[in-house]
Design a protein around this motif. Structure first.
Motif, PDB file in Angstrom:
ATOM      1  N   SER A 256       1.190  -1.424  -0.069  1.00 58.40           N
ATOM      2  CA  SER A 256       0.105  -0.411   0.036  1.00 58.40           C
ATOM      3  C   SER A 256       0.963   1.162   0.070  1.00 58.40           C
ATOM      4  O   SER A 256       2.305   1.483   0.513  1.00 58.40           O
ATOM      5  N   THR A 257       0.193   2.351  -0.879  1.00 59.96           N
ATOM      6  CA  THR A 257       1.081   3.775  -0.953  1.00 59.96           C
ATOM      7  C   THR A 257       0.269   4.422  -0.706  1.00 59.96           C
ATOM      8  O   THR A 257      -0.947   4.868  -1.578  1.00 59.96           O
ATOM      9  N   ASN A 258       0.732   5.652   0.026  1.00 56.96           N
ATOM     10  CA  ASN A 258      -0.502   6.237  -0.092  1.00 56.96           C
ATOM     11  C   ASN A 258       0.150   8.002   0.580  1.00 56.96           C
ATOM     12  O   ASN A 258       1.348   7.860   1.210  1.00 56.96           O
ATOM     13  N   GLY A 259      -0.466   9.151  -0.107  1.00 53.00           N
ATOM     14  CA  GLY A 259      -0.146  10.657   0.718  1.00 53.00           C
ATOM     15  C   GLY A 259      -0.878  10.168   1.717  1.00 53.00           C
ATOM     16  O   GLY A 259      -1.594  10.039   1.922  1.00 53.00           O
ATOM     17  N   THR A 288      -5.712  10.866   4.918  1.00 50.37           N
ATOM     18  CA  THR A 288      -5.361  12.699   5.311  1.00 50.37           C
ATOM     19  C   THR A 288      -5.088  12.427   6.869  1.00 50.37           C
ATOM     20  O   THR A 288      -5.127  11.731   7.725  1.00 50.37           O
ATOM     21  N   ASN A 289      -3.518  13.103   7.151  1.00 51.00           N
ATOM     22  CA  ASN A 289      -3.173  13.294   8.485  1.00 51.00           C
ATOM     23  C   ASN A 289      -4.039  13.848   9.407  1.00 51.00           C
ATOM     24  O   ASN A 289      -5.571  14.751   9.377  1.00 51.00           O
ATOM     25  N   GLY A 290      -3.937  13.496  10.808  1.00 44.38           N
ATOM     26  CA  GLY A 290      -4.676  14.187  11.999  1.00 44.38           C
ATOM     27  C   GLY A 290      -3.542  14.583  13.242  1.00 44.38           C
ATOM     28  O   GLY A 290      -2.682  14.458  13.401  1.00 44.38           O
ATOM     29  N   ASP A 498      -2.815  23.965  -0.515  1.00 44.23           N
ATOM     30  CA  ASP A 498      -2.235  23.039  -0.533  1.00 44.23           C
ATOM     31  C   ASP A 498      -2.419  22.083   0.856  1.00 44.23           C
ATOM     32  O   ASP A 498      -2.758  22.313   1.255  1.00 44.23           O
ATOM     33  N   GLY A 499      -1.890  21.044   0.720  1.00 45.81           N
ATOM     34  CA  GLY A 499      -1.355  19.775   1.302  1.00 45.81           C
ATOM     35  C   GLY A 499      -3.227  20.267   2.033  1.00 45.81           C
ATOM     36  O   GLY A 499      -4.233  19.948   1.446  1.00 45.81           O
ATOM     37  N   ALA A 500      -3.113  19.834   3.288  1.00 47.98           N
ATOM     38  CA  ALA A 500      -4.672  19.643   4.106  1.00 47.98           C
ATOM     39  C   ALA A 500      -5.708  20.769   4.069  1.00 47.98           C
ATOM     40  O   ALA A 500      -6.632  20.602   4.533  1.00 47.98           O
ATOM     41  N   THR A 501      -4.624  22.774   4.331  1.00 52.36           N
ATOM     42  CA  THR A 501      -5.917  22.909   3.844  1.00 52.36           C
ATOM     43  C   THR A 501      -6.444  23.465   3.060  1.00 52.36           C
ATOM     44  O   THR A 501      -7.770  23.579   3.549  1.00 52.36           O
TER      45      THR A 501
END
Length: 638
Positions: A256-259, A288-290, A498-501
């Protein structure tokens, strides 16, 4: 090989040739005589230093030699012998740290596989259960050490296992559980020379060759006749200096490869690893990060945490999605006032701590505008300080210029060898010193660079911040997590898409964010024609800000020190689009300033941000990893 060559050079350099050379200029030229002189000056003390860290003199000797090899290869642009000494000691310390970490990893591997040391080849080949157990131990060891692109190293502690029998349970050559996005992006640019593998880890290189042979056979069967694709996805980059493509190895060795944000995952699929996404579409996904609300809201911000619990109960602590119950309260004038009171309490607490810890005085009634993160060109602290200079120029031109009083906070660390990032820090501190002693702007504009940035500082400043600066060049930030911490503490974001924004703005509504600047696609499309000189020639405030820097207004005692910034922005193409975005960034700040003047509107937006931050809990992120990648089952804890 390089190490041996280096040692031979030192041994063959006559000491008589070292007596009259000026070490630093000669070292810049790559002189082995100068290197020999530096070696004589520092080798013994470095060996003692490393030996003290490791309690292992032979290892210390090897590490110190490797550090000198690095010095020779890099030919750093050192200004003084003191700079060389600092480089040697920092590099030696870091190498010792890595040595200890490697020893810990080796210990885990050895412990995990020790019970299988006596298994012979025939038993291993014939007994599928034993093979599966061995590989499961490798899985567990790697997971315990954090997944990393080290497929061949996973087999290093079972060196007698024949390569023909590396398949386990029908899963071929997939020894690492996951390939995480930021690591993949970093490794995309990391290609290790084959001669280093041959010298240092020949067993891993043998395994890499075999992995590559089997993998490329599969590619040829899937895409017959497409040799250009075969070359693109190969684990080995051919050429005058063959290299191992570490990102390719990570993907092939993973299931598995994830962003770590949707835009990041999309970039992995469509640009960075497009060929692999076409080969293995089922492996690519997004997580998505947390961040944990227990630390970053409940513990870090008691006034706001208490207000939320009083309003909707304490269930949000373990289920952050319940914060959405705050949405109707954004229309309640009484709750908005309580929310403002909680924010001011956090600002007053931070101001008190800052006075005691750093003897700096800030006014809690000013806008607290914060950019706290690692110092890097793509994160664009330089863009932020350019805008600060734009504001400074406006106030110098017109003391009656209408704007709310601002306090700009910067904090973060630069990598030891990242000279440009350190120059940006110097610019920020010089601008801060100039502005803070200028009586004409006192009480209206203040700038602080907070030293020694760490979690404890962040826990104090994030709850106190009104504005969160998330201004990276679009397409460069994998996700970010500081943006989430600010959001759940009621700061409003000024930022790029950009990113999670991007996902944060989708959750809370773009009308509750101050977005600006080029998109990732626009940044990519403009790579062939973008000209920063156009902005310098056609945007007066941009030109005035740059001219003030390059006239040495902020560096009267160190003239010309910011020349590299001029070259980066104007001569070398402004790779990170600072000047392209500066005008729109200023526009977004004007909108932000106007909004802050309307307390009811600003507070409604802030409450919306807190209420919609539930998706960015690490609880959600971890559950997605557990359910969709790690295949773990929930265990109830009584």
């Amino acid at each position: 090989m390089l190490k041996l060559t280096y040692l031979k050079t030192l041994l063959n350099t006559p000491m008589s040739m070292l007596n009259s050379i000026d070490i630093v200029p000669e070292l810049k030229k790559g002189s082995t005589h100068a290197l020999h002189a530096v070696h004589d000056l520092y080798y013994s003390s470095l060996r003692s230093f490393a030996g003290g860290l490791l309690e292992d003199i032979p290892a210390a000797e090897d590490i110190v030699t490797e550090v000198f090899v690095t010095l020779w290869r890099k030919q750093q642009d050192f200004e003084t012998l003191q700079n060389i000494k600092a480089f040697l000691y920092i590099s030696t310390r870091n190498a010792c740290i890595n040595y200890v970490k490697k020893a810990q990893r080796d210990s885990v591997m050895k412990t995990g596989l020790s019970k299988y040391q006596s298994i012979d080849h025939e038993e291993f080949v014939l007994n599928e259960m034993i093979r599966a157990e061995v590989m499961q131990q490798i899985y567990a060891a790697i997971e315990a050490l954090r997944p990393r692109p080290d497929t061949p190293a996973a087999l290093r502690w079972a060196p007698e296992i024949p390569i023909d029998y590396l398949d386990v349970g029908g899963i071929r050559l997939r020894f690492i559980k996951t390939g995480a996005g930021p690591t993949i992006v970093l490794l995309h640019t990391l290609r290790t020379q084959l001669d280093l593998f041959e010298t240092l880890i020949p067993r891993q290189l043998e395994i890499i060759y075999e992995i590559n042979r089997r993998f490329l056979d599969d590619v040829r069967r899937t895409y017959p006749g497409d040799e250009s694709r075969v070359q693109r996805v190969s684990l080995i980059e051919e050429g005058p200096t063959p290299r191992v493509r570490m990102a390719h190895l990570a993907v092939v060795g993973s299931h598995s490869t994830n962003g770590v944000a949707q835009i990041h995952s999309d970039l992995l699929r469509t640009r960075v690893l497009r060929d692999f996404a076409e080969l293995f579409p089922e492996r690519f996904n997004n997580k998505t990060n947390g961040v944990t609300p227990r630390r970053w809201l409940q513990q870090a911000n008691p006034p706001l945490s208490q207000l939320i619990t009083e309003a909707i109960g304490e269930g949000w602590v373990t289920d952050l999605s319940r914060l959405r119950a705050l949405l109707p309260l954004a229309q309640d004038a009484g709750f908005r006032q309580q929310f403002r009171d909680a924010k001011r309490a956090a600002k007053v607490a931070f101001a008190g701590w800052l006075k005691g810890a750093h003897n700096e005085v800030v006014d809690p009634d000013t806008i607290f505008d914060s950019q706290i993160k690692r110092i890097h060109e793509y994160k664009r602290q330089l863009l932020n300080v350019l805008h600060v200079i734009v504001l400074y120029n406006r106030l110098r031109r017109n003391p009656n210029h209408s704007m709310n009083p601002h306090t700009f906070f910067f904090a973060g660390k630069a990598a030891p060898a990242y000279h440009f990032a350190k120059l940006v820090i110097k610019l920020i501190t010089q601008v801060a010193a100039t502005i803070n002693r200028d009586a004409a702007v006192r009480g209206r504009l203040k700038v602080l660079f907070l030293p020694e940035y760490n979690v404890s500082l962040a826990e104090r400043l994030i709850p106190a911040s009104d504005v969160s600066e998330q201004i990276s060049t679009a397409g460069y930030e994998a996700s970010g997590t500081g943006n989430m911490k600010f959001m759940m503490n009621g700061a409003l974001t000024i930022g790029t898409r950009d990113g999670a924004t991007i996902e944060m703005a989708q959750e809370a509504g773009e009308e509750n964010f101050f977005l600006f600047g080029l998109t990732a696609q626009q940044v990519a499309d403009g790579s062939g024609w973008y000209d920063p000189h156009w902005h310098y020639a056609n945007e007066p405030e941009t030109r005035e800000a740059l001219d003030l820097i390059f006239s040495d207004h902020f560096s009267p005692d160190d003239r010309g020190v910011f020349g590299p910034i001029r070259r980066a922005l104007l001569d070398y193409g402004d790779h990170y689009r600072h000047l392209a975005d500066l005008s729109d960034y200023s526009r977004a700040h004007r909108e932000l300033d106007t909004c802050y003047s309307d307390a009811a509107t600003w507070t409604r937006k802030a409450i919306f941000n807190v209420a919609c931050s539930g998706r960015f809990s690490s609880d959600r992120t971890i559950k997605e990893y557990a359910d969709e990648i790690w295949n773990l089952k929930t265990s109830q804890v009584s």
